[in-house]
Design a protein around this motif. Structure first.
Motif, PDB file in Angstrom:
ATOM      1  N   GLU A  36      11.558 -61.064 -32.230  1.00 39.31           N
ATOM      2  CA  GLU A  36      10.186 -60.816 -31.770  1.00 39.31           C
ATOM      3  C   GLU A  36      10.190 -60.554 -30.270  1.00 39.31           C
ATOM      4  OE1 GLU A  36       5.767 -62.915 -31.751  1.00 39.31           O
ATOM      5  OE2 GLU A  36       7.539 -64.198 -31.739  1.00 39.31           O
ATOM      6  N   ILE A  37       9.334 -59.621 -29.873  1.00 45.48           N
ATOM      7  CA  ILE A  37       9.060 -59.386 -28.453  1.00 45.48           C
ATOM      8  C   ILE A  37       7.564 -59.630 -28.271  1.00 45.48           C
ATOM      9  CG2 ILE A  37       9.025 -57.741 -26.550  1.00 45.48           C
ATOM     10  CD1 ILE A  37      11.170 -56.111 -28.074  1.00 45.48           C
ATOM     11  N   VAL A  38       7.214 -60.509 -27.339  1.00 43.80           N
ATOM     12  CA  VAL A  38       5.807 -60.773 -27.028  1.00 43.80           C
ATOM     13  C   VAL A  38       5.626 -60.500 -25.542  1.00 43.80           C
ATOM     14  CG1 VAL A  38       3.922 -62.439 -27.067  1.00 43.80           C
ATOM     15  CG2 VAL A  38       5.747 -62.625 -28.734  1.00 43.80           C
ATOM     16  N   ARG A  39       4.577 -59.808 -25.210  1.00 42.01           N
ATOM     17  CA  ARG A  39       4.362 -59.439 -23.819  1.00 42.01           C
ATOM     18  C   ARG A  39       2.891 -59.580 -23.433  1.00 42.01           C
ATOM     19  NH1 ARG A  39       7.900 -54.697 -23.510  1.00 42.01           N
ATOM     20  NH2 ARG A  39       9.521 -56.228 -23.298  1.00 42.01           N
ATOM     21  N   ARG A  40       2.670 -60.064 -22.220  1.00 36.26           N
ATOM     22  CA  ARG A  40       1.328 -60.080 -21.628  1.00 36.26           C
ATOM     23  C   ARG A  40       1.235 -58.832 -20.751  1.00 36.26           C
ATOM     24  NH1 ARG A  40      -2.435 -64.359 -18.615  1.00 36.26           N
ATOM     25  NH2 ARG A  40      -3.336 -62.985 -17.051  1.00 36.26           N
ATOM     26  N   LEU A  41       0.295 -57.957 -21.076  1.00 38.71           N
ATOM     27  CA  LEU A  41       0.052 -56.767 -20.265  1.00 38.71           C
ATOM     28  C   LEU A  41      -1.054 -57.089 -19.277  1.00 38.71           C
ATOM     29  CD1 LEU A  41      -0.078 -54.036 -23.085  1.00 38.71           C
ATOM     30  CD2 LEU A  41       1.928 -55.046 -21.964  1.00 38.71           C
ATOM     31  N   GLU A  42      -0.821 -56.741 -18.035  1.00 41.56           N
ATOM     32  CA  GLU A  42      -1.840 -56.914 -16.997  1.00 41.56           C
ATOM     33  C   GLU A  42      -2.176 -55.529 -16.469  1.00 41.56           C
ATOM     34  OE1 GLU A  42       0.264 -59.762 -14.517  1.00 41.56           O
ATOM     35  OE2 GLU A  42      -0.732 -61.425 -15.559  1.00 41.56           O
ATOM     36  N   LEU A  43      -2.839 -54.756 -17.308  1.00 41.72           N
ATOM     37  CA  LEU A  43      -3.117 -53.352 -17.015  1.00 41.72           C
ATOM     38  C   LEU A  43      -3.974 -53.185 -15.762  1.00 41.72           C
ATOM     39  CD1 LEU A  43      -3.774 -52.266 -20.704  1.00 41.72           C
ATOM     40  CD2 LEU A  43      -1.687 -51.931 -19.365  1.00 41.72           C
ATOM     41  N   TYR A  44      -4.823 -54.156 -15.486  1.00 42.04           N
ATOM     42  CA  TYR A  44      -5.691 -54.123 -14.308  1.00 42.04           C
ATOM     43  C   TYR A  44      -4.881 -54.106 -13.012  1.00 42.04           C
ATOM     44  CZ  TYR A  44      -4.664 -59.112 -14.457  1.00 42.04           C
ATOM     45  OH  TYR A  44      -4.013 -60.320 -14.496  1.00 42.04           O
ATOM     46  N   LYS A  45      -3.647 -54.578 -13.048  1.00 41.51           N
ATOM     47  CA  LYS A  45      -2.782 -54.566 -11.863  1.00 41.51           C
ATOM     48  C   LYS A  45      -2.085 -53.218 -11.682  1.00 41.51           C
ATOM     49  CE  LYS A  45      -1.546 -59.463 -11.645  1.00 41.51           C
ATOM     50  NZ  LYS A  45      -0.426 -60.431 -11.727  1.00 41.51           N
ATOM     51  N   GLU A  46      -1.946 -52.477 -12.773  1.00 40.28           N
ATOM     52  CA  GLU A  46      -1.177 -51.236 -12.748  1.00 40.28           C
ATOM     53  C   GLU A  46      -2.018 -49.979 -12.592  1.00 40.28           C
ATOM     54  OE1 GLU A  46       1.852 -51.002 -15.878  1.00 40.28           O
ATOM     55  OE2 GLU A  46       1.342 -53.089 -16.348  1.00 40.28           O
ATOM     56  N   TYR A  47      -3.280 -50.035 -13.027  1.00 42.97           N
ATOM     57  CA  TYR A  47      -4.104 -48.822 -13.072  1.00 42.97           C
ATOM     58  C   TYR A  47      -5.443 -49.040 -12.399  1.00 42.97           C
ATOM     59  CZ  TYR A  47      -0.687 -47.440 -16.546  1.00 42.97           C
ATOM     60  OH  TYR A  47       0.482 -47.142 -17.178  1.00 42.97           O
ATOM     61  N   GLU A  48      -5.937 -47.975 -11.775  1.00 40.92           N
ATOM     62  CA  GLU A  48      -7.272 -47.985 -11.179  1.00 40.92           C
ATOM     63  C   GLU A  48      -8.262 -47.409 -12.184  1.00 40.92           C
ATOM     64  OE1 GLU A  48      -7.159 -45.692  -7.587  1.00 40.92           O
ATOM     65  OE2 GLU A  48      -5.422 -46.765  -6.816  1.00 40.92           O
ATOM     66  N   ARG A  52      -7.400 -49.426 -24.296  1.00 42.87           N
ATOM     67  CA  ARG A  52      -6.967 -49.308 -25.688  1.00 42.87           C
ATOM     68  C   ARG A  52      -5.829 -48.294 -25.822  1.00 42.87           C
ATOM     69  NH1 ARG A  52     -11.308 -47.481 -28.956  1.00 42.87           N
ATOM     70  NH2 ARG A  52     -10.254 -48.351 -30.770  1.00 42.87           N
ATOM     71  N   MET A  53      -5.929 -47.187 -25.117  1.00 44.92           N
ATOM     72  CA  MET A  53      -4.876 -46.160 -25.176  1.00 44.92           C
ATOM     73  C   MET A  53      -3.560 -46.678 -24.586  1.00 44.92           C
ATOM     74  SD  MET A  53      -7.031 -42.744 -24.107  1.00 44.92           S
ATOM     75  CE  MET A  53      -5.593 -41.699 -24.010  1.00 44.92           C
ATOM     76  N   LEU A  54      -3.636 -47.319 -23.438  1.00 46.64           N
ATOM     77  CA  LEU A  54      -2.427 -47.849 -22.798  1.00 46.64           C
ATOM     78  C   LEU A  54      -1.787 -48.948 -23.646  1.00 46.64           C
ATOM     79  CD1 LEU A  54      -3.760 -47.917 -19.148  1.00 46.64           C
ATOM     80  CD2 LEU A  54      -1.844 -46.525 -19.974  1.00 46.64           C
ATOM     81  N   THR A  55      -2.610 -49.761 -24.285  1.00 43.50           N
ATOM     82  CA  THR A  55      -2.095 -50.806 -25.168  1.00 43.50           C
ATOM     83  C   THR A  55      -1.400 -50.185 -26.369  1.00 43.50           C
ATOM     84  OG1 THR A  55      -3.820 -52.346 -24.460  1.00 43.50           O
ATOM     85  CG2 THR A  55      -2.729 -52.811 -26.565  1.00 43.50           C
ATOM     86  N   THR A  56      -1.991 -49.162 -26.942  1.00 39.30           N
ATOM     87  CA  THR A  56      -1.396 -48.460 -28.085  1.00 39.30           C
ATOM     88  C   THR A  56      -0.029 -47.907 -27.712  1.00 39.30           C
ATOM     89  OG1 THR A  56      -3.539 -47.940 -29.063  1.00 39.30           O
ATOM     90  CG2 THR A  56      -1.696 -46.484 -29.641  1.00 39.30           C
ATOM     91  N   GLU A  57       0.043 -47.219 -26.589  1.00 39.87           N
ATOM     92  CA  GLU A  57       1.328 -46.651 -26.155  1.00 39.87           C
ATOM     93  C   GLU A  57       2.368 -47.747 -25.923  1.00 39.87           C
ATOM     94  OE1 GLU A  57       3.475 -44.032 -22.661  1.00 39.87           O
ATOM     95  OE2 GLU A  57       1.338 -44.429 -22.485  1.00 39.87           O
ATOM     96  N   THR A  58       1.971 -48.798 -25.231  1.00 39.21           N
ATOM     97  CA  THR A  58       2.908 -49.894 -24.931  1.00 39.21           C
ATOM     98  C   THR A  58       3.399 -50.562 -26.208  1.00 39.21           C
ATOM     99  OG1 THR A  58       1.848 -50.270 -22.794  1.00 39.21           O
ATOM    100  CG2 THR A  58       3.202 -52.064 -23.676  1.00 39.21           C
ATOM    101  N   ALA A  59       2.496 -50.828 -27.135  1.00 41.05           N
ATOM    102  CA  ALA A  59       2.878 -51.481 -28.391  1.00 41.05           C
ATOM    103  C   ALA A  59       3.892 -50.633 -29.156  1.00 41.05           C
ATOM    104  CB  ALA A  59       1.646 -51.746 -29.243  1.00 41.05           C
TER     105      ALA A  59
END
Length: 179
Positions: A138-150, A158-165
């Motif tokens: 298993e790989i589990v990850r916390r994404l902090e998209l607010y730190k990476e994108y303006e 939702r799109m970034l989460t889909t791609e990352t998953a």
């Protein structure tokens, strides 16, 4: 980092990654399923947009409500109370439950805060948890998209989460996305 104009770069990237996942899963004879919350079925929709996906995709559960996460995926009430619905623990139990529910070889689960409301100081909008699991790993990850994108909005999260998953599925099996 700014988000690409018209989301073209992200949608192209999602398409490449998705085709790579579908191709790999078919070639390896593996079956995939999803358990989605904040993406609302977007991962399933993205997979099924690829021709041939029926050979590797068993189905998805859009478990938006905590009650349904518990009933359908066997997420424990104690987990939700102790760690909240937005946690690595919840994502992990979602993927474990989906793997069992669908009898798949690989499960992708996501839960998080797509906004624009619902965030907190500890878990701002753009905090997402992704669990990708096989029967062995298993790989589990916390994404902090607010730190990476303006200028993030619900759709972009939702799109970034889909791609990352989907990238994490390739990572789980030590594969690379192919254009």
């Amino acid at each position: 980092m700014k988000f690409a104009e018209g989301d073209k770069v992200v949608t192209d990237s999602i398409d490449i990654v998705t085709k790579s996942v579908v191709k790999y899963m078919i070639k390896s004879g593996r079956k995939l399923c999803t358990a989605e919350s904040c993406t609302g079925g977007m991962i399933s929709q993205t997979i099924t947009s690829v021709s041939g996906a029926s050979e590797m995709f068993l189905g998805g559960a859009c478990t938006y409500a905590e009650e349904i996460k518990m009933k359908l995926l066997n997420v424990k009430k104690e987990t939700l109370e102790q760690y909240t619905v937005y946690s690595e623990q919840t994502a992990s139990e979602m993927s474990k439950g989906a793997l069992k529910l669908f009898g798949a070889d690989c499960a992708v689960a996501v839960t998080g805060i797509a906004g624009p409301s619902g965030g907190s100081q500890e878990k701002p909008v753009g905090t997402v948890y992704v669990s990708v699991r096989s029967r062995q790993k298993e790989i589990v990850r916390r994404l902090e998209l607010y730190k990476e994108y303006e200028n993030l909005d619900r759709r972009k999260i939702r799109m970034l989460t889909t791609e990352t998953a989907l990238r994490m599925v390739l990572e789980l099996y030590e594969q690379k996305a192919e254009a």
